[in-house]
Design a protein around this motif. Structure first.
Motif, PDB file in Angstrom:
ATOM      1  N   LYS A  49       0.823  -1.218   0.215  1.00  0.00           N
ATOM      2  CA  LYS A  49      -0.015  -0.063  -0.076  1.00  0.00           C
ATOM      3  C   LYS A  49       0.866   1.274   0.086  1.00  0.00           C
ATOM      4  CE  LYS A  49      -3.849  -2.427   2.525  1.00  0.00           C
ATOM      5  NZ  LYS A  49      -4.509  -2.567   3.680  1.00  0.00           N
ATOM      6  N   ALA A  50       1.476   1.388  -1.159  1.00  0.00           N
ATOM      7  CA  ALA A  50       2.507   2.645  -1.285  1.00  0.00           C
ATOM      8  C   ALA A  50       1.704   3.854  -1.421  1.00  0.00           C
ATOM      9  CB  ALA A  50       3.323   2.483  -2.540  1.00  0.00           C
ATOM     10  N   ARG A  51       2.227   4.813  -0.614  1.00  0.00           N
ATOM     11  CA  ARG A  51       1.784   6.172  -0.758  1.00  0.00           C
ATOM     12  C   ARG A  51       1.891   6.839  -2.115  1.00  0.00           C
ATOM     13  NH1 ARG A  51       3.932   8.697   4.868  1.00  0.00           N
ATOM     14  NH2 ARG A  51       2.793   7.092   6.512  1.00  0.00           N
ATOM     15  N   GLU A  52       1.083   7.724  -2.391  1.00  0.00           N
ATOM     16  CA  GLU A  52       1.166   8.682  -3.665  1.00  0.00           C
ATOM     17  C   GLU A  52       2.580   9.121  -3.581  1.00  0.00           C
ATOM     18  OE1 GLU A  52       0.343   9.723  -7.479  1.00  0.00           O
ATOM     19  OE2 GLU A  52      -0.974   8.420  -6.239  1.00  0.00           O
ATOM     20  N   PRO A  53       3.705   8.991  -4.620  1.00  0.00           N
ATOM     21  CA  PRO A  53       4.963   9.761  -4.232  1.00  0.00           C
ATOM     22  C   PRO A  53       4.958  11.131  -3.806  1.00  0.00           C
ATOM     23  CG  PRO A  53       4.531   8.685  -6.616  1.00  0.00           C
ATOM     24  CD  PRO A  53       3.356   8.454  -5.925  1.00  0.00           C
ATOM     25  N   ALA A  54       5.733  11.566  -2.867  1.00  0.00           N
ATOM     26  CA  ALA A  54       5.453  12.880  -2.240  1.00  0.00           C
ATOM     27  C   ALA A  54       6.644  13.718  -2.940  1.00  0.00           C
ATOM     28  CB  ALA A  54       5.856  12.576  -0.665  1.00  0.00           C
ATOM     29  N   VAL A  55       6.090  14.645  -3.452  1.00  0.00           N
ATOM     30  CA  VAL A  55       7.074  15.694  -4.115  1.00  0.00           C
ATOM     31  C   VAL A  55       6.733  17.033  -3.756  1.00  0.00           C
ATOM     32  CG1 VAL A  55       7.714  16.504  -6.598  1.00  0.00           C
ATOM     33  CG2 VAL A  55       6.970  14.071  -6.180  1.00  0.00           C
ATOM     34  N   ILE A  56       7.614  17.869  -3.232  1.00  0.00           N
ATOM     35  CA  ILE A  56       7.365  19.017  -2.729  1.00  0.00           C
ATOM     36  C   ILE A  56       7.117  20.080  -3.780  1.00  0.00           C
ATOM     37  CG2 ILE A  56       8.730  18.646  -0.678  1.00  0.00           C
ATOM     38  CD1 ILE A  56      11.091  20.342  -1.922  1.00  0.00           C
ATOM     39  N   SER A  57       6.664  21.189  -3.623  1.00  0.00           N
ATOM     40  CA  SER A  57       6.339  22.195  -4.577  1.00  0.00           C
ATOM     41  C   SER A  57       7.761  22.993  -5.076  1.00  0.00           C
ATOM     42  CB  SER A  57       5.468  23.537  -4.020  1.00  0.00           C
ATOM     43  OG  SER A  57       6.538  24.137  -2.905  1.00  0.00           O
ATOM     44  N   ARG A  58       7.763  23.438  -6.475  1.00  0.00           N
ATOM     45  CA  ARG A  58       8.791  24.259  -6.798  1.00  0.00           C
ATOM     46  C   ARG A  58       9.476  25.387  -6.052  1.00  0.00           C
ATOM     47  NH1 ARG A  58      10.958  24.447 -11.899  1.00  0.00           N
ATOM     48  NH2 ARG A  58       9.470  22.919 -12.944  1.00  0.00           N
ATOM     49  N   ALA A  59       8.431  25.967  -5.437  1.00  0.00           N
ATOM     50  CA  ALA A  59       8.984  27.078  -4.515  1.00  0.00           C
ATOM     51  C   ALA A  59       9.981  26.583  -3.442  1.00  0.00           C
ATOM     52  CB  ALA A  59       7.705  27.733  -4.171  1.00  0.00           C
ATOM     53  N   GLY A 119       8.520   9.234  -8.198  1.00  0.00           N
ATOM     54  CA  GLY A 119       9.093  10.068  -7.296  1.00  0.00           C
ATOM     55  C   GLY A 119      10.353  10.282  -7.353  1.00  0.00           C
ATOM     56  N   LEU A 120      11.224   9.682  -8.062  1.00  0.00           N
ATOM     57  CA  LEU A 120      12.660   9.720  -8.492  1.00  0.00           C
ATOM     58  C   LEU A 120      12.843  10.933  -9.488  1.00  0.00           C
ATOM     59  CD1 LEU A 120      15.343   8.142  -7.676  1.00  0.00           C
ATOM     60  CD2 LEU A 120      15.262   7.054  -9.862  1.00  0.00           C
ATOM     61  N   ARG A 121      12.741  12.174  -8.944  1.00  0.00           N
ATOM     62  CA  ARG A 121      12.866  13.358  -9.574  1.00  0.00           C
ATOM     63  C   ARG A 121      13.267  14.547  -8.594  1.00  0.00           C
ATOM     64  NH1 ARG A 121       7.925  16.292 -10.329  1.00  0.00           N
ATOM     65  NH2 ARG A 121       6.257  15.357  -9.580  1.00  0.00           N
ATOM     66  N   PRO A 122      13.814  15.619  -8.988  1.00  0.00           N
ATOM     67  CA  PRO A 122      14.026  16.811  -8.124  1.00  0.00           C
ATOM     68  C   PRO A 122      12.564  16.992  -7.508  1.00  0.00           C
ATOM     69  CG  PRO A 122      15.277  17.195 -10.065  1.00  0.00           C
ATOM     70  CD  PRO A 122      14.497  15.947 -10.265  1.00  0.00           C
ATOM     71  N   GLY A 123      13.005  17.202  -6.050  1.00  0.00           N
ATOM     72  CA  GLY A 123      11.624  17.529  -5.193  1.00  0.00           C
ATOM     73  C   GLY A 123      11.076  16.266  -4.634  1.00  0.00           C
ATOM     74  N   GLY A 124      11.293  15.053  -5.159  1.00  0.00           N
ATOM     75  CA  GLY A 124      10.913  13.908  -4.705  1.00  0.00           C
ATOM     76  C   GLY A 124      11.542  13.657  -3.167  1.00  0.00           C
ATOM     77  N   MET A 125      10.385  13.192  -2.155  1.00  0.00           N
ATOM     78  CA  MET A 125      10.901  12.827  -0.891  1.00  0.00           C
ATOM     79  C   MET A 125      11.394  11.206  -0.626  1.00  0.00           C
ATOM     80  SD  MET A 125       8.199  15.446   1.062  1.00  0.00           S
ATOM     81  CE  MET A 125       8.907  15.449   2.590  1.00  0.00           C
ATOM     82  N   TRP A 126      12.461  11.061  -0.262  1.00  0.00           N
ATOM     83  CA  TRP A 126      12.937   9.563  -0.073  1.00  0.00           C
ATOM     84  C   TRP A 126      13.241   9.311   1.207  1.00  0.00           C
ATOM     85  CZ3 TRP A 126      12.541   5.873  -3.864  1.00  0.00           C
ATOM     86  CH2 TRP A 126      12.113   6.251  -5.186  1.00  0.00           C
ATOM     87  N   SER A 127      12.896   9.890   2.095  1.00  0.00           N
ATOM     88  CA  SER A 127      13.036   9.566   3.676  1.00  0.00           C
ATOM     89  C   SER A 127      12.351   8.266   3.675  1.00  0.00           C
ATOM     90  CB  SER A 127      12.547  10.522   4.320  1.00  0.00           C
ATOM     91  OG  SER A 127      11.103  10.738   4.504  1.00  0.00           O
ATOM     92  N   GLU A 128      12.696   7.281   4.949  1.00  0.00           N
ATOM     93  CA  GLU A 128      11.990   6.162   5.053  1.00  0.00           C
ATOM     94  C   GLU A 128      10.769   6.573   5.371  1.00  0.00           C
ATOM     95  OE1 GLU A 128      15.385   2.812   6.721  1.00  0.00           O
ATOM     96  OE2 GLU A 128      14.025   4.024   8.156  1.00  0.00           O
ATOM     97  N   THR A 129      10.263   7.445   6.256  1.00  0.00           N
ATOM     98  CA  THR A 129       8.933   7.764   6.464  1.00  0.00           C
ATOM     99  C   THR A 129       7.989   7.980   5.145  1.00  0.00           C
ATOM    100  OG1 THR A 129       9.248  10.194   6.599  1.00  0.00           O
ATOM    101  CG2 THR A 129       9.571   8.834   8.638  1.00  0.00           C
ATOM    102  N   GLU A 130       8.664   8.435   4.264  1.00  0.00           N
ATOM    103  CA  GLU A 130       7.853   8.641   3.000  1.00  0.00           C
ATOM    104  C   GLU A 130       7.909   7.247   1.892  1.00  0.00           C
ATOM    105  OE1 GLU A 130       5.403  10.721   2.369  1.00  0.00           O
ATOM    106  OE2 GLU A 130       5.737  12.175   4.127  1.00  0.00           O
ATOM    107  N   ALA A 131       9.151   6.802   1.863  1.00  0.00           N
ATOM    108  CA  ALA A 131       9.350   5.832   0.619  1.00  0.00           C
ATOM    109  C   ALA A 131       9.745   4.479   1.180  1.00  0.00           C
ATOM    110  CB  ALA A 131      10.589   6.427  -0.114  1.00  0.00           C
TER     111      ALA A 131
END
Length: 690
Positions: A49-59, A119-131
């Motif tokens: 049950k993977a979450r939707e890839p977490a990606v922060i905003s451009r700003a 989510g393997l792109r700039p802004g993608g969050m790859w901490s254990e809590t997210e990925a």
């Protein structure tokens, strides 16, 4: 986009939960098992049950990149070089901040497009809590290098990826970022951790230079050949002698655990010397490593201290893009090169057995990127041999760039090698120029008379050879370069190394294989070579009389092929279309008469010289010439006895040769520039025109 799962991936979630409950997993390390446990028990994640890839905003990404600007600047070129080394289109080199957010990535356009939805792109969050368990996030959690292979990932939809990651430490010893390589490769990744570790050390060393640009860099190691390499210890030292920062190698060699143990301590607390003493001795040794000892211990180190670096030594500014996408079918380059049209060339045929064997050896080893060092007498044809090796090599489509280190003034060698920006110099040099190393990108760099390169430039050349990057003078632009290296010298480099006149580490870097080219008098194809040179210099109709050919065959040729060309060119002109006879070879007759005397002078009374002149013949007394030399004005500064003797001998030789520097240089078997440097050092002014 969803990755197609392999057979058995539907059982991945059950397997993860069984392992966490049992605490045993044969194919995973304890670090992976502990990470899975955190993901299930602390973060309440489920493998299927993977979450939707977490990606922060451009700003938000730009804000993070601003905070990490110096780290990204120091990492950018190293990441591109690493990607080039991997040569894997289905991979990406990734840099995250301490929260696991990707701030820079190098990959092919296609792979970046495929991995973006994961989510393997700039802004993608790859901490254990997210990925969940992954290379970047688990490296941060464990604060250690790690490889997370396929089924080691926590989430099922990541099990077709393999990730290897290492932490990057800042000068304070804290984790500043994580460097990661993610790919679809199923191969084991042990070698990747080694490459990543080396790249991380380069980034850390650059970071020290950037954050402490006004400090004195101090390089040291217990072995002199490792100074100026990735293995060196590096310190940033303030004007007052206090230590401001240290890399991990410095801590290891000094037996310390953290930067806190060394920060603010004085140099005298670590070494049996002061900063000023190190600076003075390093300058006197032309920045060749000097000996020092550990304070309160008998441990010996070799060290070099320098004044604060100039801005041109620092990495270039960060462009605005957060991802560098590179084509999948070409070698990635920071400065793409358009090859120039190159005329077809024919590789010379070497009929001498020893020369032919050397050529085959050089051709094989250079194809494996092994540097070649050519040794032999002046004029023996080292450049012709090097060009032939280039033409038979995989880089034959690139340029063959030759530079004679002895023919350039010391002040121009650096700009000739590394290039310079317009305005970096004054006067006629303001136009700017690409250096020889950049010109050789994709081809072969031939460094002739490498022994005449000044010691401080040897250190910079060594760094270029290790990092395969060059920074032109007066600019912050760093360019990745790829070239074959061939060096040559008529001097014995091991002897110069023992005398401290050539860097030992550079010698080993240049001599991947060392080949001694035979002199002309030793070649078995001497007759064919004489006839070939005669045809080139005099035309197809040029012929030799039997006596002239015998003279050419019996002559010792101290100037080798270069002298042969000059003699035959003159003979062809004197013969003016007729058969060349002995009368057309006056230089051979005159040389034969004086050769025994000159040989005796050289062998009976050699005089050691410092700098670049190895030996000089003592000149026999001669009435007028000696008297004229004695009348020459004394030097403005006091010379030691050896220098005074050298000066007197040189003055006598100049008088004997009517102050023709070229003729004196030939007698001494050194370049004119080497002789000019010696004359300047001994305060001999050249006032007579040649």
């Amino acid at each position: 986009m969803t990755l197609v799962l392999r057979t058995g991936d539907d059982r991945h979630a059950e397997h993860v939960m069984d392992v966490v409950r049992s605490g045993v997993h044969e194919s995973a390390s304890d670090v992976v098992t502990q990470s899975w446990s955190r993901c299930l028990n602390e973060y309440r994640l489920h493998p299927d049950k993977a979450r939707e890839p977490a990606v922060i905003s451009r700003a938000a990404l730009e804000e993070r990149r601003e905070r990490q600007a110096d780290v990204i600047d120091c990492a950018r070129y190293e990441m591109t070089t690493l990607y080039q080394q991997l040569a894997d289109a289905d991979s990406a080199v990734v840099l995250t901040d301490i929260d696991g957010v990707i701030v820079h990535m190098v990959s092919s356009t296609e792979f970046a497009a495929e991995m973006g939805p994961l989510g393997l792109r700039p802004g993608g969050m790859w901490s254990e809590t997210e990925a969940g368990t992954n290379g970047m996030g688990t490296c941060l959690a464990a604060a250690a290098p790690i490889s997370v292979r396929r089924e080691d990932h926590f989430f099922t939809h990541f099990t077709q990826l393999t990730c290897s990651a290492v932490p990057v430490f800042d000068p304070s010893g804290h984790i500043a970022a994580v460097l990661d390589v993610s790919s679809r490769s199923s191969m084991m990744q042990q070698h990747l951790l080694v490459l990543l570790g080396m790249t991380a050390r380069m980034i850390e060393n650059r970071l020290i230079d950037r954050r402490f640009r006004n400090a004195h860099p101090l390089h040291f190691h217990s072995r002199p050949e490792f100074v100026y390499t990735l293995h060196e210890g590096k310190l940033a030292v303030g004007d007052d002698g206090r230590i401001l920062a240290a890399n991990r190698s410095a801590l290891f060699q000094l037996g310390l655990q953290s930067v806190d143990e060394i920060r603010s301590r004085h140099i005298e607390d670590l070494f049996q010397t002061s900063l000023e003493d190190m600076l003075r001795r390093s300058t006197q040794s032309s920045f060749h490593p000097i000996v020092t000892f550990r304070a309160n211990a008998a441990l010996r180190f070799f060290a070099v201290a320098r004044r604060p670096a100039t801005e041109s030594d620092l990495p270039s500014p960060t462009p605005s893009s957060a991802v560098a996408t590179l084509p999948t079918t070409t070698v990635p380059r920071l400065a793409p090169r358009t090859p120039l049209p190159r005329p077809a060339t024919q590789v010379p045929t070497f009929k001498d057995a020893r020369l032919a064997a050397h050529f085959e050896t050089a051709r094989r080893v250079i194809a494996r990127q092994t540097p070649v060092l050519l040794c032999g007498e002046t004029g023996a044809g080292k450049e012709v041999f090097a060009r032939a090796v280039h033409d038979a090599s995989p880089h034959a489509g690139g340029a063959f760039v030759a530079i004679n280190c002895a023919s350039l003034p010391e002040t121009l060698i650096e700009s000739e090698l590394f290039g310079y920006r317009a305005g970096a110099f004054t006067g006629a040099q303001r136009t700017g120029r690409r250096g020889k190393i950049l010109q050789a990108d994709g081809g072969t760099l031939f460094l002739d008379e490498i022994a005449d390169m000044p010691l401080d430039l040897q250190a910079r050349l060594l760094r270029v050879l290790d990092e395969r990057q060059v920074t032109p003078l007066g600019t912050e632009e760093t360019h990745a370069v790829d070239f074959q290296l061939i060096s040559a010298s008529h001097q014995r480099l091991p002897e110069l190394v023992r005398e401290g006149r050539f860097r030992e580490d550079l010698y080993y870097r240049l001599s991947g294989i060392e080949l001694l080219l035979p002199a002309l008098r030793e070649r078995s194809d001497r007759r064919e070579l004489i006839r070939g040179v005669l045809e080139a210099e005099g035309g197809r109709g040029s012929t030799l009389s039997a006596e002239a050919e015998r003279m050419l065959m019996d002559y010792a040729w101290p100037g080798n092929i270069r002298q042969l060309r000059h003699v035959l060119r003159t003979a062809a002109a004197l013969a003016d279309g007729d058969t060349i006879a002995s009368v057309h070879l006056p230089s051979l007759q005159d040389s034969a008469a004086v050769a025994p005397t000159m040989h005796a002078a050289v062998s009976t009374a050699p005089l050691a010289l410092t700098s670049h002149v190895a030996t000089m013949p003592a000149v026999p007394p001669a009435g007028p010439a000696t008297h004229a030399a004695a009348d020459h004005p004394p030097p403005p500064f006091k010379l030691n006895p050896i220098q005074a003797n050298e000066r007197q001998v040189l003055l006598q030789m100049l008088e004997q040769h009517r102050w023709n520097v070229s003729n004196v240089a030939k007698v001494l078997d050194v370049s004119r520039n080497t002789l000019y440097r010696k004359l300047h050092k001994l305060h001999i002014e050249i006032s007579h025109p040649e």
